[in-house]
Write a protein that holds these residues in place. Sequence first.
Motif, PDB file in Angstrom:
ATOM      1  N   SER A  35      25.599 -17.429 -90.154  1.00  0.00           N
ATOM      2  CA  SER A  35      26.932 -16.459 -89.943  1.00  0.00           C
ATOM      3  C   SER A  35      27.983 -17.226 -89.342  1.00  0.00           C
ATOM      4  O   SER A  35      28.815 -16.584 -88.846  1.00  0.00           O
ATOM      5  N   ALA A  70      12.888 -23.336 -89.843  1.00  0.00           N
ATOM      6  CA  ALA A  70      12.836 -21.858 -90.111  1.00  0.00           C
ATOM      7  C   ALA A  70      14.105 -21.118 -90.270  1.00  0.00           C
ATOM      8  O   ALA A  70      15.071 -21.433 -89.611  1.00  0.00           O
ATOM      9  N   PRO A 112       7.207 -12.874 -87.874  1.00  0.00           N
ATOM     10  CA  PRO A 112       8.597 -13.102 -87.404  1.00  0.00           C
ATOM     11  C   PRO A 112       9.655 -12.511 -88.296  1.00  0.00           C
ATOM     12  O   PRO A 112      10.707 -12.636 -87.670  1.00  0.00           O
ATOM     13  N   CYS A 140      18.812  -8.643 -88.124  1.00  0.00           N
ATOM     14  CA  CYS A 140      18.127 -10.016 -87.552  1.00  0.00           C
ATOM     15  C   CYS A 140      16.686 -10.039 -87.501  1.00  0.00           C
ATOM     16  O   CYS A 140      16.227  -8.941 -87.057  1.00  0.00           O
ATOM     17  N   GLY A 143      11.779 -13.304 -85.421  1.00  0.00           N
ATOM     18  CA  GLY A 143      11.544 -14.875 -85.171  1.00  0.00           C
ATOM     19  C   GLY A 143      12.939 -15.635 -84.639  1.00  0.00           C
ATOM     20  O   GLY A 143      12.987 -16.335 -83.908  1.00  0.00           O
ATOM     21  N   GLY A 144      14.237 -15.086 -85.196  1.00  0.00           N
ATOM     22  CA  GLY A 144      15.350 -15.228 -84.885  1.00  0.00           C
ATOM     23  C   GLY A 144      15.878 -15.060 -83.452  1.00  0.00           C
ATOM     24  O   GLY A 144      16.371 -15.841 -82.807  1.00  0.00           O
ATOM     25  N   ASN A 145      15.468 -13.648 -82.953  1.00  0.00           N
ATOM     26  CA  ASN A 145      15.712 -13.391 -81.702  1.00  0.00           C
ATOM     27  C   ASN A 145      14.734 -14.372 -80.785  1.00  0.00           C
ATOM     28  O   ASN A 145      15.444 -15.012 -79.541  1.00  0.00           O
ATOM     29  N   ALA A 147      13.645 -17.417 -81.405  1.00  0.00           N
ATOM     30  CA  ALA A 147      14.498 -18.944 -81.418  1.00  0.00           C
ATOM     31  C   ALA A 147      15.748 -18.863 -80.533  1.00  0.00           C
ATOM     32  O   ALA A 147      16.087 -20.010 -80.066  1.00  0.00           O
ATOM     33  N   SER A 150      17.814 -14.155 -77.932  1.00  0.00           N
ATOM     34  CA  SER A 150      18.778 -13.461 -78.072  1.00  0.00           C
ATOM     35  C   SER A 150      18.786 -12.133 -77.095  1.00  0.00           C
ATOM     36  O   SER A 150      17.896 -11.731 -76.201  1.00  0.00           O
ATOM     37  N   GLY A 151      20.175 -11.588 -76.885  1.00  0.00           N
ATOM     38  CA  GLY A 151      20.200 -10.531 -75.958  1.00  0.00           C
ATOM     39  C   GLY A 151      21.104  -9.376 -76.811  1.00  0.00           C
ATOM     40  O   GLY A 151      20.859  -9.365 -77.986  1.00  0.00           O
ATOM     41  N   GLY A 152      21.450  -8.552 -75.949  1.00  0.00           N
ATOM     42  CA  GLY A 152      22.134  -7.394 -76.698  1.00  0.00           C
ATOM     43  C   GLY A 152      22.618  -6.539 -75.508  1.00  0.00           C
ATOM     44  O   GLY A 152      22.486  -6.830 -74.362  1.00  0.00           O
ATOM     45  N   PHE A 196       9.703 -22.535 -75.431  1.00  0.00           N
ATOM     46  CA  PHE A 196       9.916 -22.241 -76.985  1.00  0.00           C
ATOM     47  C   PHE A 196      10.860 -21.451 -77.349  1.00  0.00           C
ATOM     48  O   PHE A 196      11.661 -21.519 -78.092  1.00  0.00           O
ATOM     49  N   GLU A 200      15.414 -22.765 -80.485  1.00  0.00           N
ATOM     50  CA  GLU A 200      16.203 -22.706 -81.978  1.00  0.00           C
ATOM     51  C   GLU A 200      15.366 -23.417 -82.939  1.00  0.00           C
ATOM     52  O   GLU A 200      15.984 -24.205 -83.691  1.00  0.00           O
ATOM     53  N   GLY A 201      14.253 -23.222 -83.090  1.00  0.00           N
ATOM     54  CA  GLY A 201      13.514 -23.762 -84.100  1.00  0.00           C
ATOM     55  C   GLY A 201      13.220 -25.214 -84.196  1.00  0.00           C
ATOM     56  O   GLY A 201      12.796 -25.827 -85.132  1.00  0.00           O
ATOM     57  N   PHE A 327      32.481  -5.968 -84.794  1.00  0.00           N
ATOM     58  CA  PHE A 327      32.533  -7.118 -85.355  1.00  0.00           C
ATOM     59  C   PHE A 327      32.957  -7.158 -87.194  1.00  0.00           C
ATOM     60  O   PHE A 327      33.817  -7.441 -87.810  1.00  0.00           O
TER      61      PHE A 327
HETATM   62  C1  LIG Z   1      27.685  -9.151 -86.438  1.00  0.00           C
HETATM   63  C2  LIG Z   1      26.766 -10.161 -85.522  1.00  0.00           C
HETATM   64  C3  LIG Z   1      26.277  -9.451 -84.165  1.00  0.00           C
HETATM   65  C4  LIG Z   1      25.694 -10.468 -83.532  1.00  0.00           C
HETATM   66  N1  LIG Z   1      25.277  -9.779 -82.340  1.00  0.00           N
HETATM   67  C5  LIG Z   1      24.757 -10.472 -81.466  1.00  0.00           C
HETATM   68  C6  LIG Z   1      24.102  -9.984 -80.049  1.00  0.00           C
HETATM   69  O1  LIG Z   1      24.675  -8.864 -79.832  1.00  0.00           O
HETATM   70  N2  LIG Z   1      23.262 -10.588 -79.317  1.00  0.00           N
HETATM   71  C7  LIG Z   1      22.758 -11.860 -79.688  1.00  0.00           C
HETATM   72  O2  LIG Z   1      21.822 -12.344 -78.914  1.00  0.00           O
HETATM   73  N3  LIG Z   1      23.070 -12.286 -80.975  1.00  0.00           N
HETATM   74  C8  LIG Z   1      23.753 -11.580 -81.683  1.00  0.00           C
HETATM   75  N4  LIG Z   1      24.051 -12.303 -83.086  1.00  0.00           N
HETATM   76  C9  LIG Z   1      23.533 -13.312 -83.367  1.00  0.00           C
HETATM   77  C10 LIG Z   1      22.307 -13.369 -84.261  1.00  0.00           C
HETATM   78  O3  LIG Z   1      22.163 -11.915 -84.781  1.00  0.00           O
HETATM   79  C11 LIG Z   1      21.078 -13.656 -83.390  1.00  0.00           C
HETATM   80  O4  LIG Z   1      21.176 -14.968 -82.893  1.00  0.00           O
HETATM   81  C12 LIG Z   1      19.731 -13.453 -84.157  1.00  0.00           C
HETATM   82  O5  LIG Z   1      18.371 -13.441 -83.144  1.00  0.00           O
HETATM   83  C13 LIG Z   1      19.440 -14.246 -85.136  1.00  0.00           C
HETATM   84  O6  LIG Z   1      18.255 -14.057 -85.975  1.00  0.00           O
HETATM   85  P1  LIG Z   1      18.066 -14.240 -87.379  1.00  0.00           P
HETATM   86  O7  LIG Z   1      16.867 -13.622 -87.947  1.00  0.00           O
HETATM   87  O8  LIG Z   1      19.181 -13.940 -88.201  1.00  0.00           O
HETATM   88  O9  LIG Z   1      18.120 -15.963 -87.230  1.00  0.00           O
HETATM   89  P2  LIG Z   1      18.561 -17.153 -88.205  1.00  0.00           P
HETATM   90  O10 LIG Z   1      20.062 -16.969 -88.181  1.00  0.00           O
HETATM   91  O11 LIG Z   1      17.829 -17.026 -89.530  1.00  0.00           O
HETATM   92  O12 LIG Z   1      17.895 -18.291 -87.326  1.00  0.00           O
HETATM   93  C14 LIG Z   1      18.711 -18.367 -86.044  1.00  0.00           C
HETATM   94  C15 LIG Z   1      17.739 -19.788 -85.444  1.00  0.00           C
HETATM   95  O13 LIG Z   1      16.146 -19.465 -85.383  1.00  0.00           O
HETATM   96  C16 LIG Z   1      15.467 -20.351 -85.700  1.00  0.00           C
HETATM   97  N5  LIG Z   1      14.306 -19.344 -86.379  1.00  0.00           N
HETATM   98  C17 LIG Z   1      14.419 -18.201 -87.334  1.00  0.00           C
HETATM   99  N6  LIG Z   1      13.165 -18.003 -87.351  1.00  0.00           N
HETATM  100  C18 LIG Z   1      12.312 -18.669 -86.780  1.00  0.00           C
HETATM  101  C19 LIG Z   1      10.869 -18.463 -86.495  1.00  0.00           C
HETATM  102  N7  LIG Z   1      10.159 -17.698 -86.832  1.00  0.00           N
HETATM  103  N8  LIG Z   1      10.321 -19.683 -85.748  1.00  0.00           N
HETATM  104  C20 LIG Z   1      11.267 -20.599 -84.856  1.00  0.00           C
HETATM  105  N9  LIG Z   1      12.639 -20.643 -85.258  1.00  0.00           N
HETATM  106  C21 LIG Z   1      12.903 -19.498 -86.082  1.00  0.00           C
HETATM  107  C22 LIG Z   1      16.363 -20.818 -86.942  1.00  0.00           C
HETATM  108  O14 LIG Z   1      15.923 -22.126 -87.562  1.00  0.00           O
HETATM  109  C23 LIG Z   1      17.611 -20.792 -86.182  1.00  0.00           C
HETATM  110  O15 LIG Z   1      17.812 -22.019 -85.421  1.00  0.00           O
HETATM  111  C24 LIG Z   1      25.054 -11.684 -83.956  1.00  0.00           C
HETATM  112  C25 LIG Z   1      25.282 -11.753 -85.068  1.00  0.00           C
HETATM  113  C26 LIG Z   1      26.176 -11.347 -85.963  1.00  0.00           C
HETATM  114  C27 LIG Z   1      26.297 -11.776 -87.474  1.00  0.00           C
END
Ligand SMILES: Cc1cc2nc3c(=O)[nH]c(=O)nc-3n(C[C@H](O)[C@H](O)[C@H](O)COP(=O)(O)OP(=O)(O)OC[C@H]3O[C@@H](n4cnc5c(N)ncnc54)[C@H](O)[C@@H]3O)c2cc1C
Lengths: 478, 300
Positions: A35, A70, A112, A140, A143-145, A147, A150-152, A196, A200-201, A327
Amino acid sequence: MSSKRKRTIFDELKVLLGSRTRADEMELQLYGKDSSVLSGVPSTVCFPVNVEEVQGIVSICNRFQRPFIARGSGTGLAGGAVPIGNPVIISTAKMNKVLEIDLEDRIAWVEPGVLNLDLSKALSEFGFHFAPDPSSQQVCSIGGNVANNSGGPHCLAYGVTTSHVLAAEVVLPNAEVVTLGGIDPEPKGYDLRGLFIGSEGTMGIATKVAVRLTPNPPDVRTLLLDFADVSDGALAVSAIINAGIIPAALEMMDHNAIGIVEAFVHAGYPVEAAAVLLVELDGLSGGVEAAVQTINDVAKIHNAGSVRVAKDETERALLWKGRKNAFGAVARIKPDYYLHDTVVPRSKLVEVLNQVYQIADKYELIAINVFHAGDGNLHPILAYDAREPGILERVHSAGDEIIKASMEAGGVLSGEHGIGLEKRDFMHLLFSAHDMFTQDLVREAFDPQGLANPMKVLPSGSRCSDSFKQNLPEGVWV
Amino acid sequence: MNLGTIERQEFAESVAGSDLVTVVGGKTQWDVGGTIDPNARVISAPVGIYDYTPSEMTLRCGAGTTVGEIQDTLGEHAQMLPVNAERGSTIGGILAVGRSGIRRLRYGAVRDYLLESWHADHEGKLVKSGGPTIKNVSGYDLCRLLVGSLGTLGFLAEVTVRSLPIPPCSRWMTGVCDPFDLQSKLYRPSCILWNGNQVWVLLEGHPVDVEREANITGLSECSGPPVLPSAGRLSLRPKLLRELPQMYKQDWLAEIGVGLVHLSEPIKNDQSSLSAVTVMRDIKIRLDPTGRLNPGREVF
Ligand SMILES: Cc1cc2nc3c(=O)[nH]c(=O)nc-3n(C[C@H](O)[C@H](O)[C@H](O)COP(=O)(O)OP(=O)(O)OC[C@H]3O[C@@H](n4cnc5c(N)ncnc54)[C@H](O)[C@@H]3O)c2cc1C
């Protein structure tokens, strides 16, 4: 397949996963982006269903010395999941089961690929939830959280992901499966779990995560304060904290944001206000009531126009819907946006916000601010239309200036979106070469060959094993 | 120049050399992790509070600053660090040992209170990790790696920690009841201790809520918890605490919901398994190749 031809990595992955290994044009393009505005090109996309398959893929990548990434839902905003070095993408989309909910230990083991909101929904019948609630929580992955640490909005009182993840099963970059952390309070050894989370993966792939369950609060009150002056709103933020209250959430939206959100959700947001604060208080009713009173006092002192208290769950949900969809609502004014993420000391909010507006003016962009004011986490959105010639350069330049302004105010590069590709070349603003070298030493202990999500987090100079930087695909902005 | 800059630099320089070296804090948890090699040169971390802005809820100080001084400073603004350490313990020592106080049930682990650190590495160079704001993503989280590492990876010179408001009301209650049942009836109690028979619970928050919850417990008020046995320490998944009465004859006190057990005798053979040892060993070798930092301390 001719029996003489040497098997390619694709062949091997095909043998392992069958039709869950893919490389058609469309798919590769789709998985070239997350994104953020960045993109790259993967070689293959794999959809494993269990840890053994993830291990198998990572083994094959080791044999072919091919990097892997990942990928959760691809909602990352810092380019963390953007493929560099022609990697194999390991999607966790098919690993999406809540494996175990243990109410006695107050933990759940999840795969994840479970979506953040789905987890909280699965817990709600037991009176619990998963505290980190990114605005992207409907889509989301856990697993992404993990990596991205993440917050909120509700992390002000409850803390970000690292405070809510006790353990993770991880496939290390050498394909070994390990458990980091534990569900007992003092697992032996170094806190590799803590390391870990937020990596970020680049330290391996989480295949199973133990999350802490947070009890749902018995009482919740949501308040909306409006201000004719942004400074008053920002001062009210510090005043609330100074009064000894840590709200569950303390969010700010500026005038531009209010207009966009109101047109989208019709929640009765005061469109004429310069700023609103969305304040949520939770806990036992005595404390909540006292806090509501204090906030009313703060509102008076800092010239709030009015204090609206959501009268029921429907109204509360509507106010939050506005905040969490801000957003998406930006699309009403411009088709594209660039969302930033820096943190500044609360006392510098007004100063940096004003700079954000000036920077946007200078580059003729629209700045919209919707952010976690309670912890000083700014999220300036620069809205634009990508079809306009030269616009991306302006957006990037403005973004660079916003980051620098935040750093000069004593802030940090990111509050929650991560460093990824987007900010790795800004790391030197915060860290010395030796700081980054040390971080790299630690990363290398997990991944000496540099196969796991290369080129992310640290600028290339600090990494001893970045052998993929020559392969930067065209168009990648790093 | 920022306050503390010179102090941390001088501290780092004092680490430099090729000899064995150890850093001493308040000596309140000196024995954790094994005996320090007697040949190690002893140094101590800088002392002093450099920055404290109550509305930021962050405090920056030398790692040798005592918890007593930190709590006094924070207390002037009705804030605290939710650790339950002796006043003479240093913040660096608490973080290096990584043991959270008995209010972990409500306030979480001590590692979550370290925001930014400066540590001296094996060459006597300073390394900064984390960030000064209450929320930050700043590359790899070396702060968490350092917490609980017993000084085997680097010596904390300076730290920024986050503070919390002191709850307006705190009450300890005690009596005989089922502690697990009690936990499920209360919303976020600060601590529940159990010795197999008697229960102690700490309720904190607004007076009205504390009163209401105190009534729910049906226990009677007391001045505080008993002294924690300190000869042994056991980390279990919380639900295993139920089996403690069958497991141990000696005296113990367990932190319900957390999983920690404080015992009056040392644990004999620690059977807990350890994963990812190779990575841990590799981190140690990379960050302290000659093994000169806190020789004798064992983390794994
Ligand atoms: C509209 C919008 C609003 C958002 N609001 C927030 C918010 O309020 N707070 C916030 O913190 N973020 C926010 N985000 C960012 C995002 O949603 C977070 O970072 C989320 O945790 C990413 O999760 P994902 O599954 O999409 O991960 P991806 O984008 O698929 O991957 C993110 C990273 O995680 C790694 N990864 C994924 N899965 C694994 C796994 N199983 N093991 C190891 N590494 C892994 C990937 O390699 C990559 O480096 C927002 C994004 C958007 C588009």
